[in-house]
Structure formats: C-alpha cells, structure tokens
Write a protein that holds these residues in place. Sequence first.
Motif, PDB file in Angstrom:
ATOM      1  N   UNK A   1     -55.926 -18.987 -73.373  1.00 53.76           N
ATOM      2  CA  UNK A   1     -55.379 -18.148 -72.304  1.00 53.76           C
ATOM      3  C   UNK A   1     -55.435 -16.694 -72.754  1.00 53.76           C
ATOM      4  N   UNK A   2     -55.735 -15.821 -71.804  1.00 50.38           N
ATOM      5  CA  UNK A   2     -55.681 -14.383 -72.062  1.00 50.38           C
ATOM      6  C   UNK A   2     -55.055 -13.712 -70.846  1.00 50.38           C
ATOM      7  N   UNK A   3     -54.354 -12.643 -71.093  1.00 53.74           N
ATOM      8  CA  UNK A   3     -53.776 -11.893 -69.969  1.00 53.74           C
ATOM      9  C   UNK A   3     -54.864 -11.058 -69.308  1.00 53.74           C
ATOM     10  N   UNK A   4     -54.654 -10.751 -68.057  1.00 53.06           N
ATOM     11  CA  UNK A   4     -55.595  -9.904 -67.336  1.00 53.06           C
ATOM     12  C   UNK A   4     -55.731  -8.553 -68.036  1.00 53.06           C
ATOM     13  N   UNK A   5     -54.637  -8.039 -68.551  1.00 51.32           N
ATOM     14  CA  UNK A   5     -54.677  -6.758 -69.241  1.00 51.32           C
ATOM     15  C   UNK A   5     -55.561  -6.827 -70.482  1.00 51.32           C
ATOM     16  N   UNK A   6     -55.443  -7.929 -71.251  1.00 46.66           N
ATOM     17  CA  UNK A   6     -56.259  -8.087 -72.457  1.00 46.66           C
ATOM     18  C   UNK A   6     -57.735  -8.211 -72.108  1.00 46.66           C
ATOM     19  N   UNK A   7     -58.035  -8.947 -71.051  1.00 46.77           N
ATOM     20  CA  UNK A   7     -59.427  -9.108 -70.620  1.00 46.77           C
ATOM     21  C   UNK A   7     -59.986  -7.771 -70.154  1.00 46.77           C
ATOM     22  N   UNK A   8     -59.201  -7.038 -69.396  1.00 46.13           N
ATOM     23  CA  UNK A   8     -59.644  -5.719 -68.921  1.00 46.13           C
ATOM     24  C   UNK A   8     -59.909  -4.769 -70.083  1.00 46.13           C
ATOM     25  N   UNK A   9     -59.105  -4.859 -71.117  1.00 48.32           N
ATOM     26  CA  UNK A   9     -59.239  -3.958 -72.255  1.00 48.32           C
ATOM     27  C   UNK A   9     -60.456  -4.285 -73.114  1.00 48.32           C
ATOM     28  N   UNK A  10     -60.870  -5.556 -73.144  1.00 52.34           N
ATOM     29  CA  UNK A  10     -61.993  -5.957 -74.002  1.00 52.34           C
ATOM     30  C   UNK A  10     -62.796  -7.056 -73.317  1.00 52.34           C
ATOM     31  N   UNK A  11     -63.428  -6.700 -72.216  1.00 52.15           N
ATOM     32  CA  UNK A  11     -64.167  -7.678 -71.410  1.00 52.15           C
ATOM     33  C   UNK A  11     -65.280  -8.343 -72.211  1.00 52.15           C
ATOM     34  N   UNK A  12     -66.015  -7.581 -72.998  1.00 52.74           N
ATOM     35  CA  UNK A  12     -67.141  -8.144 -73.739  1.00 52.74           C
ATOM     36  C   UNK A  12     -66.703  -9.262 -74.681  1.00 52.74           C
ATOM     37  N   UNK A  13     -65.631  -9.059 -75.406  1.00 47.19           N
ATOM     38  CA  UNK A  13     -65.145 -10.081 -76.342  1.00 47.19           C
ATOM     39  C   UNK A  13     -64.693 -11.332 -75.600  1.00 47.19           C
ATOM     40  N   UNK A  14     -64.046 -11.148 -74.461  1.00 48.28           N
ATOM     41  CA  UNK A  14     -63.584 -12.307 -73.699  1.00 48.28           C
ATOM     42  C   UNK A  14     -64.748 -13.046 -73.047  1.00 48.28           C
ATOM     43  N   UNK A  15     -65.788 -12.325 -72.657  1.00 46.09           N
ATOM     44  CA  UNK A  15     -66.989 -12.991 -72.142  1.00 46.09           C
ATOM     45  C   UNK A  15     -67.625 -13.840 -73.237  1.00 46.09           C
ATOM     46  N   UNK A  16     -67.702 -13.313 -74.425  1.00 42.96           N
ATOM     47  CA  UNK A  16     -68.246 -14.085 -75.550  1.00 42.96           C
ATOM     48  C   UNK A  16     -67.410 -15.335 -75.809  1.00 42.96           C
ATOM     49  N   UNK A  17     -66.106 -15.207 -75.708  1.00 41.16           N
ATOM     50  CA  UNK A  17     -65.218 -16.358 -75.894  1.00 41.16           C
ATOM     51  C   UNK A  17     -65.446 -17.382 -74.784  1.00 41.16           C
ATOM     52  N   UNK A  18     -65.600 -16.918 -73.551  1.00 40.63           N
ATOM     53  CA  UNK A  18     -65.774 -17.828 -72.409  1.00 40.63           C
ATOM     54  C   UNK A  18     -67.114 -18.554 -72.453  1.00 40.63           C
ATOM     55  N   UNK A  19     -68.102 -17.988 -73.129  1.00 41.08           N
ATOM     56  CA  UNK A  19     -69.379 -18.678 -73.292  1.00 41.08           C
ATOM     57  C   UNK A  19     -69.187 -19.927 -74.149  1.00 41.08           C
ATOM     58  N   UNK A  20     -68.284 -19.868 -75.100  1.00 40.36           N
ATOM     59  CA  UNK A  20     -68.030 -21.013 -75.989  1.00 40.36           C
ATOM     60  C   UNK A  20     -67.133 -22.065 -75.348  1.00 40.36           C
ATOM     61  N   UNK A  21     -66.142 -21.626 -74.559  1.00 41.70           N
ATOM     62  CA  UNK A  21     -65.236 -22.561 -73.888  1.00 41.70           C
ATOM     63  C   UNK A  21     -64.519 -21.818 -72.765  1.00 41.70           C
ATOM     64  N   UNK A  22     -64.144 -22.543 -71.697  1.00 35.88           N
ATOM     65  CA  UNK A  22     -63.462 -21.881 -70.579  1.00 35.88           C
ATOM     66  C   UNK A  22     -62.204 -21.150 -71.037  1.00 35.88           C
ATOM     67  N   UNK A  23     -61.892 -20.089 -70.332  1.00 41.51           N
ATOM     68  CA  UNK A  23     -60.759 -19.241 -70.662  1.00 41.51           C
ATOM     69  C   UNK A  23     -59.920 -19.037 -69.408  1.00 41.51           C
ATOM     70  N   UNK A  24     -58.650 -19.382 -69.486  1.00 38.83           N
ATOM     71  CA  UNK A  24     -57.729 -19.140 -68.367  1.00 38.83           C
ATOM     72  C   UNK A  24     -57.235 -17.706 -68.461  1.00 38.83           C
ATOM     73  N   UNK A  25     -57.306 -16.994 -67.354  1.00 39.26           N
ATOM     74  CA  UNK A  25     -56.830 -15.613 -67.312  1.00 39.26           C
ATOM     75  C   UNK A  25     -55.542 -15.583 -66.503  1.00 39.26           C
TER      76      UNK A  25
END
Length: 66
Positions: A7-31
């Motif tokens: 799980x990641x907060x919307x704020x965290x995803x907004x702050x570092x979209x690239x890192x969260x996209x890389x994480x989501x490629x490996x496994x789904x991520x709930x925002x």
Amino acid sequence: MRNGLPVASLEAVSADLDAHCEQAVRHPLAIERNGHAFVMMMSASEYERLAALDHLALQRVDHARH
C-alpha cells in the motif's frame, strides 16, 4: 500491506511516481486516499492477464445461461 498487497498513499505516489511504477511492475500496489484503497496500480501485462480471465469467466456464464 493490506490483504497481502503493498500500500502507498496518494501523496507518496505523487511525490515519487517513477519508483512506485517500478514497484507496481513487480506486484500490484494499492493506492490509498483518506486511509482507504481507491486505486490499484499494476503492470500492463498483469492487467491483460486479469482481463483475459474475466473474459473467460463471462463466456462460461453466458454459455451456462443458454
């Protein structure tokens, strides 16, 4: 983690979209927004796999009705 999903907060995803996209490629991520999951981020290949399974399930339901 929530129900076994990262799980990641919307704020965290907004702050570092690239890192969260890389994480989501490996496994789904709930925002989460306001403490509740409202969006899932996943790889395109995982989405396509799930869409194909959904299509098969709907075909079986349709055939069972006829």
